[in-house]
Design an enzyme around this catalytic site. Structure first.
Site, PDB file in Angstrom:
ATOM      1  N   LYS A 123       0.825  -1.178  -0.023  1.00 50.95           N
ATOM      2  CA  LYS A 123      -0.129  -0.196  -0.061  1.00 50.95           C
ATOM      3  C   LYS A 123       0.806   1.164  -0.120  1.00 50.95           C
ATOM      4  O   LYS A 123       0.634   2.082  -0.869  1.00 50.95           O
ATOM      5  CB  LYS A 123      -0.903  -0.149   1.104  1.00 50.95           C
ATOM      6  N   ASN A 124       1.823   1.383   1.006  1.00 52.28           N
ATOM      7  CA  ASN A 124       2.597   2.517   1.166  1.00 52.28           C
ATOM      8  C   ASN A 124       3.602   2.835  -0.074  1.00 52.28           C
ATOM      9  O   ASN A 124       3.901   4.010  -0.235  1.00 52.28           O
ATOM     10  CB  ASN A 124       3.290   2.648   2.440  1.00 52.28           C
TER      11      ASN A 124
ATOM     12  N   CYS B 261      -5.629   8.658   8.515  1.00 50.96           N
ATOM     13  CA  CYS B 261      -5.597   8.000   9.851  1.00 50.96           C
ATOM     14  C   CYS B 261      -5.596   9.164  10.875  1.00 50.96           C
ATOM     15  O   CYS B 261      -4.234  10.047  10.625  1.00 50.96           O
ATOM     16  CB  CYS B 261      -5.265   6.766  10.359  1.00 50.96           C
TER      17      CYS B 261
ATOM     18  N   ARG C  25       0.507  14.974  12.525  1.00 52.99           N
ATOM     19  CA  ARG C  25       0.661  14.855  10.937  1.00 52.99           C
ATOM     20  C   ARG C  25       1.052  15.834  10.263  1.00 52.99           C
ATOM     21  O   ARG C  25       0.361  16.128   9.223  1.00 52.99           O
ATOM     22  CB  ARG C  25      -0.391  13.853  10.446  1.00 52.99           C
TER      23      ARG C  25
ATOM     24  N   ASP D 137       3.717   0.695  12.219  1.00 58.24           N
ATOM     25  CA  ASP D 137       2.556   0.036  11.677  1.00 58.24           C
ATOM     26  C   ASP D 137       2.099  -1.250  12.148  1.00 58.24           C
ATOM     27  O   ASP D 137       0.892  -2.029  11.759  1.00 58.24           O
ATOM     28  CB  ASP D 137       2.463   0.167  10.109  1.00 58.24           C
TER      29      ASP D 137
ATOM     30  N   ILE E  97       6.913   7.198  17.196  1.00 58.17           N
ATOM     31  CA  ILE E  97       6.737   7.947  15.706  1.00 58.17           C
ATOM     32  C   ILE E  97       5.394   8.764  16.097  1.00 58.17           C
ATOM     33  O   ILE E  97       5.263   9.959  15.595  1.00 58.17           O
ATOM     34  CB  ILE E  97       6.483   7.148  14.794  1.00 58.17           C
TER      35      ILE E  97
ATOM     36  N   ARG F 275      -9.068   0.047   3.722  1.00 55.76           N
ATOM     37  CA  ARG F 275      -8.265   1.095   2.863  1.00 55.76           C
ATOM     38  C   ARG F 275      -6.952   0.484   2.790  1.00 55.76           C
ATOM     39  O   ARG F 275      -6.172   0.882   2.029  1.00 55.76           O
ATOM     40  CB  ARG F 275      -8.216   2.396   3.711  1.00 55.76           C
TER      41      ARG F 275
HETATM   42  C1  UD1 Z   1       4.239   6.808   6.522  1.00 58.51           C
HETATM   43  C2  UD1 Z   1       3.443   5.679   6.301  1.00 58.51           C
HETATM   44  C3  UD1 Z   1       2.491   5.451   7.750  1.00 58.51           C
HETATM   45  C4  UD1 Z   1       3.672   5.057   8.715  1.00 58.51           C
HETATM   46  C5  UD1 Z   1       4.664   6.258   8.769  1.00 58.51           C
HETATM   47  C6  UD1 Z   1       5.815   5.814   9.814  1.00 58.51           C
HETATM   48  C7  UD1 Z   1       2.470   5.926   4.283  1.00 58.51           C
HETATM   49  C8  UD1 Z   1       1.369   6.388   3.092  1.00 58.51           C
HETATM   50  N1  UD1 Z   1       2.173   5.972   5.431  1.00 58.51           N
HETATM   51  O1  UD1 Z   1       3.440   7.774   6.942  1.00 58.51           O
HETATM   52  O2  UD1 Z   1       1.968   4.149   7.802  1.00 58.51           O
HETATM   53  O3  UD1 Z   1       3.363   5.040  10.035  1.00 58.51           O
HETATM   54  O4  UD1 Z   1       5.231   6.250   7.528  1.00 58.51           O
HETATM   55  O5  UD1 Z   1       6.516   4.753   9.328  1.00 58.51           O
HETATM   56  O6  UD1 Z   1       3.527   5.799   3.647  1.00 58.51           O
HETATM   57  N2  UD1 Z   1       6.626  14.658  10.532  1.00 58.51           N
HETATM   58  C9  UD1 Z   1       6.786  16.118  10.657  1.00 58.51           C
HETATM   59  N3  UD1 Z   1       6.568  16.987   9.874  1.00 58.51           N
HETATM   60  C10 UD1 Z   1       6.475  16.557   8.376  1.00 58.51           C
HETATM   61  C11 UD1 Z   1       6.376  15.168   7.936  1.00 58.51           C
HETATM   62  C12 UD1 Z   1       6.437  14.183   9.277  1.00 58.51           C
HETATM   63  O7  UD1 Z   1       6.895  16.165  12.115  1.00 58.51           O
HETATM   64  O8  UD1 Z   1       6.523  17.201   7.502  1.00 58.51           O
HETATM   65  C13 UD1 Z   1       6.664  13.740  11.634  1.00 58.51           C
HETATM   66  C14 UD1 Z   1       5.187  13.107  11.912  1.00 58.51           C
HETATM   67  O9  UD1 Z   1       4.274  13.799  12.672  1.00 58.51           O
HETATM   68  C15 UD1 Z   1       5.828  11.665  12.538  1.00 58.51           C
HETATM   69  C16 UD1 Z   1       7.072  11.169  11.825  1.00 58.51           C
HETATM   70  O10 UD1 Z   1       7.495  12.733  11.308  1.00 58.51           O
HETATM   71  O11 UD1 Z   1       5.776  11.931  13.819  1.00 58.51           O
HETATM   72  C17 UD1 Z   1       7.202  10.436  10.951  1.00 58.51           C
HETATM   73  O12 UD1 Z   1       6.221  10.742   9.837  1.00 58.51           O
HETATM   74  P1  UD1 Z   1       6.324  10.098   8.432  1.00 58.51           P
HETATM   75  O13 UD1 Z   1       7.565   9.507   8.292  1.00 58.51           O
HETATM   76  O14 UD1 Z   1       6.184  11.362   7.455  1.00 58.51           O
HETATM   77  O15 UD1 Z   1       5.004   9.413   8.044  1.00 58.51           O
HETATM   78  P2  UD1 Z   1       3.836   9.290   6.889  1.00 58.51           P
HETATM   79  O16 UD1 Z   1       5.059   9.508   5.726  1.00 58.51           O
HETATM   80  O17 UD1 Z   1       2.846  10.500   7.027  1.00 58.51           O
END
Ligand code: UD1
Length: 418
Positions: free
Chosen positions: A22-23, A116, A121, A305, A327, A397
């Site tokens: 999915k990701n 979610c 986020r 996850d 995380i 999803r």
């Molecule tokens: C992706 C995965 C999700 C997984 C996560 C961590 C997808 C679609 N989703 O989510 O299933 O749980 O990686 O392995 O691939 N952060 C910030 N600022 C930003 C971006 C992130 O502070 O601009 C923080 C987030 O709040 C979080 C951490 O960084 O605490 C990691 O987030 P991130 O790796 O970006 O997760 P996603 O890409 O949203």
């Protein structure tokens, strides 16, 4: 509204075949618009997140031809329209259109993404990356206009190794002038899969899978054919289910190295695994599971996850276990429901303490997010009696044909529309 009903405590045996990740898929579909020709992607999972992204493509007048597990994306006649709030909010990964549209047209207008509710986020790191490449960002309420006269390669250091920011910056940088370096990049296998896809189209990306990714901008991206990697989180979820209820239970078409952290923990707990090159088999149910502690971390650490489904295994282990979630701020929403099923879990300061073993007994529960839903399915399969799960749209999803796959190994699980 859809619900799932599970009659638990049945032994499961047989083979479950893992679908495309999915990701990775949710990034590959937006990334495909960067080609000047067509992109064919196979092993696409049939999940509602895929449908939502295809709807956005069609809205942008991209030709989408889906057949079984493959998809042909033809953006030759696409139009760079504002992505509506409804489309943006359908899923988290709508934000990959920001990087892809910026890379292709130097402009994207869309709204804050959905997904979610597992924490704040923010997308500040994505936006900082775009700005470093030369984009200007205007935010009006939830609407983001990201625009550049010219995109120029830059050195970008990510304060957090974010999966989304790493991929989004790669998408914006592949056609930028000159060289981009992303430092403290995330290393997840899905990032490597997306980089391989872009390189197949003619991009020049090296270092994906390490913490430094280097991108030399190119003018054109061409036709390509690509395969989505197997879903390591789906594989991990079924392996956990196998460890709880399986006998001669095989999880096939997967890459075990992608979930080394989970497999090591399972072995530490006493689960007897046979690990092949592309499968994991659980021969016998484990009678004396040992308690353990886990701390979620970026790849190759223990995946956040899988933390939620893994909790169920800890409810069956002897003694005190702990899960420290590093995380996401809000990833224990499954816990009150597990306690309703009979577990003994206390959450304090981002750490869940689980005392086991406890008998689980079916009741009515609610899936608050995708992986919390997967955890409740796992619990329902282990519990005595009937578990009814509401809000299962979250689960659909991310898990392709979950009912069919579990039924094929002997689970009593049904999906109902009420
Ligand atoms: C992706 C995965 C999700 C997984 C996560 C961590 C997808 C679609 N989703 O989510 O299933 O749980 O990686 O392995 O691939 N952060 C910030 N600022 C930003 C971006 C992130 O502070 O601009 C923080 C987030 O709040 C979080 C951490 O960084 O605490 C990691 O987030 P991130 O790796 O970006 O997760 P996603 O890409 O949203």
């Amino acid at each position: 509204m859809k619900i799932m009903e599970i009659e638990g405590n049945h032994e499961l045996s047989g083979t479950i075949r893992i679908s495309g990740a999915k990701n990775a898929t949710v990034a590959l579909i937006p990334a495909a618009i960067l080609t000047d020709d067509t992109a064919t992607i196979c092993n696409i999972p049939e999940i509602t997140d895929t449908d939502a992204l295809c709807d956005i493509l069609k809205y942008l007048k991209v030709k989408v031809n889906r057949a079984s597990e493959s998809i042909i994306i033809d953006p030759k006649f696409m139009e760079n329209a504002e992505i509506t709030e409804d489309f943006s909010k359908k899923l988290r990964a709508s934000y990959y259109f920001m990087g892809a549209l910026l890379g292709k047209y130097k402009k994207c207008v869309m709204y804050f993404p959905g997904g979610c509710s597992i924490g704040a986020r923010p997308i500040d790191l994505h936006l900082k990356g775009f700005e470093a490449l030369g984009a200007k960002i205007k935010v009006e309420k939830n609407k983001y206009t990201v625009e550049a006269d010219e995109l120029k390669g830059a050195n970008i250091y990510l304060d957090i190794a974010s999966v989304g920011a790493t991929i989004n910056i790669m998408l914006a940088a592949v056609k930028a002038k000159g060289k981009t370096i992303i430092d403290n990049a995330a290393k997840e296998p899905e990032i490597v899969n997306v980089a391989t896809f872009l390189n197949n189209m003619g991009a020049k990306i090296v270092g994906a899978g390490t913490s430094t990714i280097k991108i030399e901008g190119v003018e054109h991206l061409n036709k390509c054919f690509h395969e989505v990697i197997p879903d390591r989180i789906e594989a991990g979820t079924y392996i956990i289910i196998g460890a709880l209820c399986g006998k001669n239970f095989k999880v096939d078409n997967m890459i075990p190295e992608h979930i080394d952290s989970l497999l090591s923990k399972l072995e530490e707990m006493g689960v007897n695994l046979e690990i092949g090159s592309d499968y994991v088999t659980i021969k016998e149910p484990t009678s004396n599971l040992k308690a353990t502690n886990i701390k979620t971390a970026v790849y190759p650490g223990f995946p956040t996850d899988l933390q939620q489904p893994f909790t169920i295994l800890l409810t069956q282990a002897n003694g005190k276990s702990k899960i420290n979630e590093t995380i996401w701020e809000n990833r224990f929403m499954h816990v009150p429901y597990l306690n309703n099923l009979g577990s003994d879990i206390v959450v304090k300061n981002q750490t869940a303490t689980i005392i086991g073993p406890t008998d689980l007994k079916g009741t009515m529960v609610t899936a608050t997010d995708l992986r919390a839903g997967a955890a409740l399915v796992t619990a329902g399969l282990k519990a005595q009696g009937k578990t009814t799960i509401t809000n299962v749209e979250h689960i659909l999803r991310g898990y392709e044909q979950i009912i069919e796959k579990l039924t094929s190994v002997g689970a009593k699980i049904t999906l109902k529309e009420i």
